[in-house]
Scaffold this motif. Sequence first.
Motif, PDB file in Angstrom:
ATOM      1  N   LEU A  13       0.828  -1.206   0.000  1.00 32.20           N
ATOM      2  CA  LEU A  13       0.000   0.000   0.000  1.00 32.20           C
ATOM      3  C   LEU A  13       0.862   1.256   0.000  1.00 32.20           C
ATOM      4  O   LEU A  13       0.555   2.236  -0.689  1.00 32.20           O
ATOM      5  CB  LEU A  13      -0.931  -0.003   1.217  1.00 32.20           C
ATOM      6  N   MET A  14       1.943   1.241   0.778  1.00 32.71           N
ATOM      7  CA  MET A  14       2.852   2.385   0.792  1.00 32.71           C
ATOM      8  C   MET A  14       3.467   2.592  -0.580  1.00 32.71           C
ATOM      9  O   MET A  14       3.534   3.724  -1.090  1.00 32.71           O
ATOM     10  CB  MET A  14       3.952   2.204   1.836  1.00 32.71           C
ATOM     11  N   ALA A  15       3.918   1.506  -1.210  1.00 33.33           N
ATOM     12  CA  ALA A  15       4.513   1.605  -2.540  1.00 33.33           C
ATOM     13  C   ALA A  15       3.490   2.122  -3.547  1.00 33.33           C
ATOM     14  O   ALA A  15       3.827   2.937  -4.423  1.00 33.33           O
ATOM     15  CB  ALA A  15       5.044   0.243  -2.977  1.00 33.33           C
ATOM     16  N   GLY A  16       2.250   1.671  -3.443  1.00 34.06           N
ATOM     17  CA  GLY A  16       1.200   2.153  -4.335  1.00 34.06           C
ATOM     18  C   GLY A  16       0.942   3.629  -4.159  1.00 34.06           C
ATOM     19  O   GLY A  16       0.751   4.365  -5.139  1.00 34.06           O
ATOM     20  N   THR A  17       0.948   4.094  -2.916  1.00 34.04           N
ATOM     21  CA  THR A  17       0.754   5.511  -2.637  1.00 34.04           C
ATOM     22  C   THR A  17       1.849   6.351  -3.275  1.00 34.04           C
ATOM     23  O   THR A  17       1.583   7.371  -3.927  1.00 34.04           O
ATOM     24  CB  THR A  17       0.736   5.752  -1.115  1.00 34.04           C
ATOM     25  N   VAL A  18       3.091   5.935  -3.094  1.00 37.28           N
ATOM     26  CA  VAL A  18       4.228   6.681  -3.651  1.00 37.28           C
ATOM     27  C   VAL A  18       4.160   6.689  -5.173  1.00 37.28           C
ATOM     28  O   VAL A  18       4.399   7.717  -5.815  1.00 37.28           O
ATOM     29  CB  VAL A  18       5.554   6.076  -3.166  1.00 37.28           C
ATOM     30  N   ALA A  19       3.817   5.551  -5.777  1.00 38.04           N
ATOM     31  CA  ALA A  19       3.744   5.469  -7.236  1.00 38.04           C
ATOM     32  C   ALA A  19       2.681   6.403  -7.797  1.00 38.04           C
ATOM     33  O   ALA A  19       2.917   7.108  -8.788  1.00 38.04           O
ATOM     34  CB  ALA A  19       3.459   4.024  -7.669  1.00 38.04           C
ATOM     35  N   VAL A  20       1.523   6.425  -7.166  1.00 40.86           N
ATOM     36  CA  VAL A  20       0.435   7.302  -7.628  1.00 40.86           C
ATOM     37  C   VAL A  20       0.849   8.765  -7.508  1.00 40.86           C
ATOM     38  O   VAL A  20       0.601   9.579  -8.411  1.00 40.86           O
ATOM     39  CB  VAL A  20      -0.853   7.034  -6.834  1.00 40.86           C
ATOM     40  N   TRP A  76       5.046  10.556   4.670  1.00 40.23           N
ATOM     41  CA  TRP A  76       6.436  11.030   4.637  1.00 40.23           C
ATOM     42  C   TRP A  76       7.228  10.349   3.520  1.00 40.23           C
ATOM     43  O   TRP A  76       8.095  10.972   2.887  1.00 40.23           O
ATOM     44  CB  TRP A  76       7.109  10.788   5.982  1.00 40.23           C
ATOM     45  N   ALA A  77       6.947   9.071   3.270  1.00 37.28           N
ATOM     46  CA  ALA A  77       7.628   8.372   2.176  1.00 37.28           C
ATOM     47  C   ALA A  77       7.272   9.018   0.836  1.00 37.28           C
ATOM     48  O   ALA A  77       8.147   9.221  -0.022  1.00 37.28           O
ATOM     49  CB  ALA A  77       7.242   6.894   2.167  1.00 37.28           C
ATOM     50  N   ALA A 128       0.501  21.125  -0.809  1.00 38.33           N
ATOM     51  CA  ALA A 128      -0.895  20.687  -0.811  1.00 38.33           C
ATOM     52  C   ALA A 128      -1.012  19.208  -0.477  1.00 38.33           C
ATOM     53  O   ALA A 128      -1.897  18.802   0.288  1.00 38.33           O
ATOM     54  CB  ALA A 128      -1.518  20.979  -2.174  1.00 38.33           C
ATOM     55  N   PHE A 129      -0.124  18.397  -1.037  1.00 37.60           N
ATOM     56  CA  PHE A 129      -0.150  16.969  -0.725  1.00 37.60           C
ATOM     57  C   PHE A 129       0.121  16.720   0.752  1.00 37.60           C
ATOM     58  O   PHE A 129      -0.593  15.972   1.407  1.00 37.60           O
ATOM     59  CB  PHE A 129       0.890  16.219  -1.574  1.00 37.60           C
ATOM     60  N   TRP A 130       1.176  17.341   1.273  1.00 33.81           N
ATOM     61  CA  TRP A 130       1.576  17.098   2.659  1.00 33.81           C
ATOM     62  C   TRP A 130       0.463  17.463   3.631  1.00 33.81           C
ATOM     63  O   TRP A 130       0.089  16.671   4.497  1.00 33.81           O
ATOM     64  CB  TRP A 130       2.849  17.890   2.960  1.00 33.81           C
ATOM     65  N   VAL A 131      -0.076  18.667   3.494  1.00 33.77           N
ATOM     66  CA  VAL A 131      -1.125  19.118   4.412  1.00 33.77           C
ATOM     67  C   VAL A 131      -2.418  18.340   4.175  1.00 33.77           C
ATOM     68  O   VAL A 131      -3.053  17.859   5.119  1.00 33.77           O
ATOM     69  CB  VAL A 131      -1.381  20.629   4.258  1.00 33.77           C
ATOM     70  N   GLY A 132      -2.813  18.194   2.909  1.00 36.76           N
ATOM     71  CA  GLY A 132      -4.074  17.526   2.599  1.00 36.76           C
ATOM     72  C   GLY A 132      -4.110  16.087   3.051  1.00 36.76           C
ATOM     73  O   GLY A 132      -5.120  15.629   3.604  1.00 36.76           O
ATOM     74  N   ASP A 133      -3.019  15.351   2.851  1.00 35.42           N
ATOM     75  CA  ASP A 133      -2.996  13.952   3.259  1.00 35.42           C
ATOM     76  C   ASP A 133      -3.020  13.797   4.775  1.00 35.42           C
ATOM     77  O   ASP A 133      -3.653  12.879   5.309  1.00 35.42           O
ATOM     78  CB  ASP A 133      -1.756  13.262   2.683  1.00 35.42           C
ATOM     79  N   PHE A 134      -2.320  14.675   5.487  1.00 34.70           N
ATOM     80  CA  PHE A 134      -2.362  14.599   6.943  1.00 34.70           C
ATOM     81  C   PHE A 134      -3.754  14.946   7.473  1.00 34.70           C
ATOM     82  O   PHE A 134      -4.236  14.328   8.430  1.00 34.70           O
ATOM     83  CB  PHE A 134      -1.311  15.513   7.562  1.00 34.70           C
ATOM     84  N   VAL A 135      -4.397  15.930   6.883  1.00 36.41           N
ATOM     85  CA  VAL A 135      -5.767  16.270   7.292  1.00 36.41           C
ATOM     86  C   VAL A 135      -6.693  15.089   7.023  1.00 36.41           C
ATOM     87  O   VAL A 135      -7.526  14.721   7.867  1.00 36.41           O
ATOM     88  CB  VAL A 135      -6.257  17.530   6.551  1.00 36.41           C
TER      89      VAL A 135
END
Length: 244
Positions: A13-20, A76-77, A128-135
């Motif tokens: 799942l982590m690898a899929g997230t990074v790839a997307v 973070w990855a 936007a990614f960093w803040v949006g994903d943490f929210v």
Amino acid sequence: MQVLRNFRYYDFLMAGTVAVLLCSNLIGPAKACVVSLPVIGIVTFGAGNLFFPVSYIFGDVMTEVYGYARARRAIWAGFAAMIFATTMSSIILAMPASPTSDYNKVLQPALETVFGNTWRIVVASMLAFWVGDFVNSFVMARMKVWSQGRHLWMRTIGSTICGQSIDSLLFYPVAFFGILDNATLASLMAFNVLFKIGVEVLFTPATYWVVHALKRAEGVDTYDTHTSFSPFSLKDEGESRRID
């Protein structure tokens, strides 16, 4: 009690997230697409928006099954991968192309067009990614505790509304304020938020299936009852409940 263990499917799942994330931010912004929608009419949007919402679905699944702390690691990855890809692109584009190769003479301008994003777009995308994903992950985790694990659809859609709204509210002004007029910015933000929420709703049945399959396969269901929600911690936290 917290259960510290290795999971069989978390890394995928982590690898899929990074790839997307990498594909959406490196390939997607290079192309603007136009579609004609009923009532709305002609709509222009970045191609990356077609697949970027999938990263939020990955985030929902990880938070629901493994908890906020594990989702935080994936965020973070992804953030680190985006920084590396941006740095790598800048270095390669800055290196002089060999003048003896006709192929390089054609390739260099093409690479600059596709990967030579302005600093504003790069900063806007990462912020936007960093803040949006943490929210998104925070809302998902808190709603799970509040709802005692019920109404998964409400948590996935509710967290996406919060996360994607913040994402669009940050990305478009940082990237395009002063370049596009305010009315265009507002319409782009509204369309992208609605589109991304629509993707989440469309994939809700699949999300249900994946979540339940993972919980059974991993034998765990995590509730963030004692979790530090600081985005700057990498500790494994949360109350992991065994599922037999």
